[in-house]
Design an enzyme around this catalytic site. Structure first.
Site, PDB file in Angstrom:
ATOM      1  CE  LYS A  98      -0.472  14.407  -1.360  1.00 36.12           C
ATOM      2  NZ  LYS A  98      -0.224  12.956  -1.419  1.00 36.12           N
ATOM      3  CG  HIS A 150      -5.402  15.331  -0.813  1.00 37.92           C
ATOM      4  ND1 HIS A 150      -4.813  16.545  -0.975  1.00 37.92           N
ATOM      5  CD2 HIS A 150      -4.722  14.475  -1.618  1.00 37.92           C
ATOM      6  CE1 HIS A 150      -3.811  16.443  -1.855  1.00 37.92           C
ATOM      7  NE2 HIS A 150      -3.757  15.194  -2.266  1.00 37.92           N
ATOM      8  CD  GLN A 209      -1.095  14.173  -8.126  1.00 39.34           C
ATOM      9  OE1 GLN A 209      -0.741  15.276  -8.496  1.00 39.34           O
ATOM     10  NE2 GLN A 209      -2.361  13.926  -7.855  1.00 39.34           N
TER      11      GLN A 209
HETATM   12  P1  GDP Z   1      -3.196  11.851   0.655  1.00 37.44           P
HETATM   13  O1  GDP Z   1      -3.546  11.632  -0.770  1.00 37.44           O
HETATM   14  O2  GDP Z   1      -1.727  12.076   0.855  1.00 37.44           O
HETATM   15  O3  GDP Z   1      -4.027  12.890   1.329  1.00 37.44           O
HETATM   16  O4  GDP Z   1      -3.503  10.466   1.397  1.00 37.44           O
HETATM   17  P2  GDP Z   1      -4.827   9.564   1.200  1.00 37.44           P
HETATM   18  O5  GDP Z   1      -5.961  10.222   1.875  1.00 37.44           O
HETATM   19  O6  GDP Z   1      -5.000   9.180  -0.224  1.00 37.44           O
HETATM   20  O7  GDP Z   1      -4.371   8.230   1.922  1.00 37.44           O
HETATM   21  C1  GDP Z   1      -3.987   8.211   3.258  1.00 37.44           C
HETATM   22  C2  GDP Z   1      -4.909   7.217   3.999  1.00 37.44           C
HETATM   23  O8  GDP Z   1      -4.346   6.905   5.249  1.00 37.44           O
HETATM   24  C3  GDP Z   1      -6.274   7.796   4.285  1.00 37.44           C
HETATM   25  O9  GDP Z   1      -7.209   6.743   4.278  1.00 37.44           O
HETATM   26  C4  GDP Z   1      -6.115   8.357   5.697  1.00 37.44           C
HETATM   27  O10 GDP Z   1      -7.348   8.411   6.401  1.00 37.44           O
HETATM   28  C5  GDP Z   1      -5.201   7.340   6.307  1.00 37.44           C
HETATM   29  N1  GDP Z   1      -4.281   7.845   7.335  1.00 37.44           N
HETATM   30  C6  GDP Z   1      -3.665   9.051   7.403  1.00 37.44           C
HETATM   31  N2  GDP Z   1      -2.813   9.061   8.449  1.00 37.44           N
HETATM   32  C7  GDP Z   1      -2.891   7.866   9.031  1.00 37.44           C
HETATM   33  C8  GDP Z   1      -2.224   7.261  10.144  1.00 37.44           C
HETATM   34  O11 GDP Z   1      -1.356   7.838  10.781  1.00 37.44           O
HETATM   35  N3  GDP Z   1      -2.564   5.973  10.438  1.00 37.44           N
HETATM   36  C9  GDP Z   1      -3.495   5.271   9.741  1.00 37.44           C
HETATM   37  N4  GDP Z   1      -3.756   4.021  10.100  1.00 37.44           N
HETATM   38  N5  GDP Z   1      -4.145   5.811   8.691  1.00 37.44           N
HETATM   39  C10 GDP Z   1      -3.837   7.083   8.344  1.00 37.44           C
HETATM   40  P1  IMO Z   2      -2.721  12.020  -4.032  1.00 42.32           P
HETATM   41  O1  IMO Z   2      -2.714  13.536  -4.133  1.00 42.32           O
HETATM   42  C1  IMO Z   2      -1.365   8.197  -5.612  1.00 42.32           C
HETATM   43  C2  IMO Z   2      -0.731   7.960  -9.937  1.00 42.32           C
HETATM   44  C3  IMO Z   2      -1.662   7.085 -10.744  1.00 42.32           C
HETATM   45  C4  IMO Z   2      -0.735   6.682 -11.869  1.00 42.32           C
HETATM   46  C5  IMO Z   2       0.089   7.938 -12.104  1.00 42.32           C
HETATM   47  C6  IMO Z   2      -0.418   8.826 -13.233  1.00 42.32           C
HETATM   48  O2  IMO Z   2      -3.985  11.466  -3.504  1.00 42.32           O
HETATM   49  O3  IMO Z   2      -1.513  11.550  -3.312  1.00 42.32           O
HETATM   50  P2  IMO Z   2      -2.495  10.455 -13.522  1.00 42.32           P
HETATM   51  O4  IMO Z   2      -3.960  10.199 -13.358  1.00 42.32           O
HETATM   52  O5  IMO Z   2      -1.962  11.518 -12.631  1.00 42.32           O
HETATM   53  O6  IMO Z   2      -2.101  10.655 -14.951  1.00 42.32           O
HETATM   54  O7  IMO Z   2      -1.798   9.055 -13.083  1.00 42.32           O
HETATM   55  O8  IMO Z   2       0.054   8.662 -10.891  1.00 42.32           O
HETATM   56  N1  IMO Z   2      -1.407   8.976  -9.098  1.00 42.32           N
HETATM   57  C7  IMO Z   2      -1.510   8.905  -7.768  1.00 42.32           C
HETATM   58  N2  IMO Z   2      -1.137   7.937  -6.912  1.00 42.32           N
HETATM   59  N3  IMO Z   2      -1.904   9.341  -5.149  1.00 42.32           N
HETATM   60  C8  IMO Z   2      -2.259  10.329  -5.997  1.00 42.32           C
HETATM   61  O9  IMO Z   2      -2.674  11.543  -5.567  1.00 42.32           O
HETATM   62  C9  IMO Z   2      -2.107  10.116  -7.378  1.00 42.32           C
HETATM   63  N4  IMO Z   2      -2.374  10.860  -8.473  1.00 42.32           N
HETATM   64  C10 IMO Z   2      -1.929  10.158  -9.525  1.00 42.32           C
HETATM   65  O10 IMO Z   2      -2.104   5.990 -10.000  1.00 42.32           O
HETATM   66  O11 IMO Z   2       0.129   5.672 -11.443  1.00 42.32           O
HETATM   67 MG    MG Z   3      -4.537  10.242  -1.965  1.00 41.30          MG
END
Ligand code: GDP
Ligand code: IMO
Ligand code: MG
Length: 421
Positions: free
Chosen positions: A16, A41, A222
């Site tokens: 995201k 994020h 999430q």
């Molecule tokens: P969010 O919580 O939805 O914002 O996602 P996160 O940042 O927690 O996890 C997504 C991970 O995947 C991060 O390390 C990003 O840098 C990485 N990422 C996002 N898009 C891509 C993609 O298209 N390819 C790869 N290999 N990594 C990506």
């Molecule tokens: P983003 O926005 C992935 C998971 C936790 C746990 C459950 C409840 O980065 O996608 P909490 O702390 O919310 O009470 O935990 O939800 N969890 C996530 N997993 N990405 C997240 O956020 C999360 N936020 C909470 O691992 O299983």
């Molecule tokens: Mg995340």
């Protein structure tokens, strides 16, 4: 102007942050509507990686207003740290960041309660991020919570101590530590620090922008399968992560929702405990974790990995009224010669494509279809029409099942590694 919503369709971490940053230049305002520092994020550009927890992911784009909405639970200590970390990037946060007066405050004892509740659950623990999310939303619904706007009142400390005493009574019941001395100081320092930023009635601010014809992007945290109503309950977070949450979390009317961008990985991951029908415990799962660097952005925990789950994706698409699908991390599947996609489940022996009610306790056996892998690098591709035939077929299979077009394919973590229609 309508409000477009971007939200995760799986168990979070779909990418995201990256996509909000990519789309932000098309908007005037980016607003987070729920969750709190449980989110991580990630954004990448110019070779630097940033992880945001509570600040909206439009913050690196010039002249975009970033709002932390009323639906968010906010930890002042973590927000202070996040703001300080952004200090080196020359961003005018006093101009670009707005915090809702109605956002609920996470206090140190909310975090302590989160840990105590998790401990008491033993092997049934949720795998919470231990950021105090559940207890803070509990207090909000229980009408006990403290809101950011309260911190501006002379009675704030009194209110804080009253709530803290209530928490300490519960902590004693759980035989947990109740000492908050150093945490209280840190908390009040952060509260004072935040007073220099814009603390506003954000529902008025957003609606004023809309009346002036400005474009707003609502950023979810999430994912739908962690939603407190529709997720794999009780292994969920404590907020409404679905599209409806954008209305209550920002103060916008349902009739104002425009595009709903549903973001999903080309496979699935989950961090923390709870059901995950397509989870892989074999070499393929290991490969996904390694290729996709699947380690939590907030907690560093390894993420569980598995094949794409179409019944779950269809369910999330339905609940959210998704108008455009965005497929992330397609590049992570480059290494596979053959892919599997779950197209239905056997739930307690019966075939279905519905996400089951008691997913934590029912026996769910995913039924897979095999598809050819593209087995090549995707770098340099800049049009959806130019995707390798096997990836086009994979994409069509998802579109056919969900009845929603995929308008973006992401092929790497960097801003530029994004293929859009
Ligand atoms: P969010 O919580 O939805 O914002 O996602 P996160 O940042 O927690 O996890 C997504 C991970 O995947 C991060 O390390 C990003 O840098 C990485 N990422 C996002 N898009 C891509 C993609 O298209 N390819 C790869 N290999 N990594 C990506
Ligand atoms: P983003 O926005 C992935 C998971 C936790 C746990 C459950 C409840 O980065 O996608 P909490 O702390 O919310 O009470 O935990 O939800 N969890 C996530 N997993 N990405 C997240 O956020 C999360 N936020 C909470 O691992 O299983
Ligand atoms: Mg995340």
């Amino acid at each position: 102007m309508p409000v477009d919503v971007l939200l995760g369709l799986q168990w979070g971490d779909e990418g995201k942050g990256k996509i909000v940053d990519v789309l932000a230049p098309q908007y005037d305002v980016v607003a987070r509507f729920q969750g709190g520092p449980n989110a991580g994020h990630t954004l990448e550009f110019n070779g630097i990686k940033h992880v945001l927890h509570q600040i909206p992911s439009g913050i690196f784009r010039e002249d975009i207003v970033n709002i932390i909405g009323n639906g968010v639970v906010l930890d002042p200590v973590i927000l202070k740290r996040e703001i300080e970390d952004l200090g080196q990037f020359n961003i005018d946060l006093k101009k670009n960041l707005f915090i809702s007066k109605k956002a609920q405050i996470i206090t140190p004892t909310h975090r302590m309660l989160d840990a105590a509740y998790e401990k008491s659950k033993g092997d049934q623990k949720i795998g919470s991020t231990l950021k105090g999310i559940g207890p803070t939303y509990q207090d909000k619904i229980g009408r006990l919570g403290l809101r950011i706007g309260d911190s501006l009142l002379s009675t704030f400390k009194q209110k804080y101590l009253k709530l803290q005493q209530h928490h300490k009574n519960i902590l004693e019941f759980y035989r947990a530590d109740t000492n908050t001395d150093s945490l209280d100081n840190e908390f009040f320092e952060a509260i004072e620090f935040l007073k220099q930023f814009n603390i506003v009635d954000s529902e008025y601010l957003i609606n004023d922008y809309l009346h002036k014809g400005k474009k707003v992007l609502a950023e979810g945290a999430q994912g739908s399968l962690l939603d407190v109503d529709f997720g794999s309950y009780p292994f969920v977070t404590s907020s409404s992560t679905t599209c409806a949450g954008a209305c209550t979390g920002l103060g916008i009317a349902p009739s104002q929702i425009g595009e709903v961008y549903g973001i999903f990985k080309a496979y699935c991951t989950r961090v923390g405990s709870g059901p995950f029908p397509t989870e892989l415990h074999d070499e393929a799962g290991e490969l996904m974790r390694k290729e996709g660097a699947e380690f939590g952005a907030t907690t560093g925990r390894p993420r569980r990995c598995g094949w794409l789950d179409l019944p779950a994706l269809k369910y999330a698409t339905m609940i959210n009224g998704v108008t455009q699908l965005l497929m992330m991390k397609a590049d992570v599947l480059n290494i596979f010669e053959e892919l599997e996609v779950c197209s239905s489940y056997l739930v307690d022996g019966e075939k279905t494509d519905h996400f089951p009610f008691d997913s934590a306790n029912q026996e769910i056996v995913p039924q897979y279809e095999k598809l050819p892998g593209w087995h090549q690098s995707l770098q340099g591709i800049n049009k959806i029409d130019s995707l390798p035939p096997a990836l086009s077929k994979y994409k069509r299979q998802i579109e056919k099942n969900t009845n929603v077009p995929i308008s973006l394919v992401s092929i790497g973590p960097d801003r530029t590694q994004t293929i859009m229609d």
